[in-house]
Design a protein around this motif. Structure first.
Motif: not given
Lengths: 289, 289
Positions: B1-11, B272-285
């Motif tokens: 699942m892409s990061f924006p989709d994870v974010l939406k699902q969590d929201a 690799d398990r941290a990839s979503a958190l790293i993607e989130a960091a890139r998203f932030v900026i």
């Protein structure tokens, strides 16, 4: 020891705990205002916590952080209730209110930080097992939020612009939130900390809380600014319904007395050990401030 | 699942939990305003809670109340920060702020009740053993109070009347409180819930929180009201020091990028398990709102 002496001794204990809680904070205006807002007062709620703890065989050291938490939460509610957009009070405990001495932004933040401090204090390991501390967190949250104090204050604000004065059931519900919820939690706290049944203390404090508010309404009519340390006669001036306007002065006094008898009766299971709590109830309706 | 989709699902998960928390409340204006203030937003903090929980093998159901708590605390801080006596903002997430849509008294009470709700949510038994829930209470209190968000906001208000603009160390300290503390707690929450060491997540989130604020300052210069949903250009208008005024636009951008690299490096132990958190960091900026 007489009740006023117990009250004084407990107040000193709680003040010391609050001082420790703020000792390492940065000396910014908000923290100065927190210290200011945490001074003085009768500390009736702290006494209820410490006395209900003693009733269950706990030492003051095992309950003082919870007593400090309750006073921090009470102080937060006073600072916010005094704001110009709320009750707009200039005087509290005989001193200028926080937004008068500092400014509105500092008063909002001071109240916010005092609420946080209350929950922080409940994490103190001296209070015993984690599940009991967590039960205190849940109980304080219920007393504080949109089902407790915030609901009461919201109903109070709404009453100011309501087309008709509140009825007796409405004002009873308002006060159950605004002052009753925290008084109730304070009295229950000792039982929660001891893992005992809080039901008798809840019954005691429900009656006590209502008597306390009726006494407040009587003081607003009979008291002076010099003895109460706050502005009096406000409610009548604003045409607000109070227990006095709804029951008459004598009716309010006899209702308060009946509630104190009810409070005392709820503590019969504890026998003589509850005498300080019963004395406190009598004090609540005879106080001058 | 892409990061924006994870974010939406969590929201969506978090919104459902918040709806449940308010379902049985009286339908007074304060509760309506709480619902209003709890809508929308990126839910980045909730994602951090849920993702740090997943990183430690916990299911979303075991962490969602903590994610909801963090969003409730964040919403409280926004409602109070927007008040006329604070930042005086009319627009938030593209909608009128609470004091504009209702009034100031309701906004103060709404923020107060949202703070209480945050602590109430942390008592949810679904979060696991009492000692871990209590550790969350302690952590949230530290992030929220006079050493965290309140300190940051107080320094921000003080800066408006300070004789000189803030220096880089001063503004870094301010932001560590105002936005950093809660972002940090959000990322640590999953580790706390799992009884694991939160140190790598703390290092990640410390860098992330600062990058987030630098990105906010960049958006205040480069963004539009339409994409950000709030008033832009305020800081420059008010002559306030920001990371952009102190580092220049390009300097701020490269500092934010360096922080994101730092955040990613802190998560190397997780592979690799941290990839979503790293993607989130890139998203932030890279975000536009």
């Amino acid at each position: 020891m007489s009740f006023p002496d117990v009250l004084k001794q407990d107040a000193a204990l709680v003040q010391a705990r609050l001082n420790v809680a703020l000792a390492n904070h940065d000396d910014v205006p908000v923290v100065q205002a927190m210290r200011y807002a945490l001074q003085g007062g009768k500390r009736l709620r702290a006494f209820l916590v410490l006395e209900s703890a003693r009733l269950h065989g706990l030492a003051p050291e095992q309950a003082v952080a919870a007593a400090a938490a309750v006073e921090a939460l009470h102080a937060y509610s006073l600072v916010h209730d005094d704001l110009p957009c709320m009750d707009d009070d200039d005087l509290r405990r005989g001193l200028p209110t926080v937004h008068v001495k500092w400014d509105e932004a500092t008063a909002v933040l001071t109240g916010d930080a005092l609420q946080t401090l209350a929950f922080e204090l409940l994490c103190d390991p001296a209070l015993g097992p984690a599940d009991r501390r967590l039960a205190l967190v849940a109980g304080l949250a219920k007393a504080s939020g949109a089902e407790g104090m915030v609901l009461g204050q919201a109903l109070d604000i709404a009453a100011e612009t309501a087309p008709a004065p509140l009825t007796l059931p409405e004002i009873t519900r308002l006060q159950a939130g605004k002052t009753g919820a925290l008084i109730c939690f304070s009295a229950e706290a000792g039982a929660i900390l001891a893992g005992a049944d809080p039901a008798p203390l809840r019954a005691y404090a429900t009656a006590l809380g209502l008597a306390f508010q009726i006494a407040d309404d009587i003081l607003d009519v009979e008291g002076s600014e010099a003895t109460t340390g706050k502005r009096v006669g406000k409610d009548a001036e604003a045409g607000k319904a109070t227990f006095v306007s709804l029951l008459g002065l004598e009716g309010a006094k006899s209702r308060a007395q009946a509630l104190i008898d009810e409070a005392a009766a709820a503590l019969l299971p504890y026998g003589d050990r509850a005498s300080a709590l019963i004395e406190a109830a009598r004090f609540v309706i005879s106080r001058q401030s």
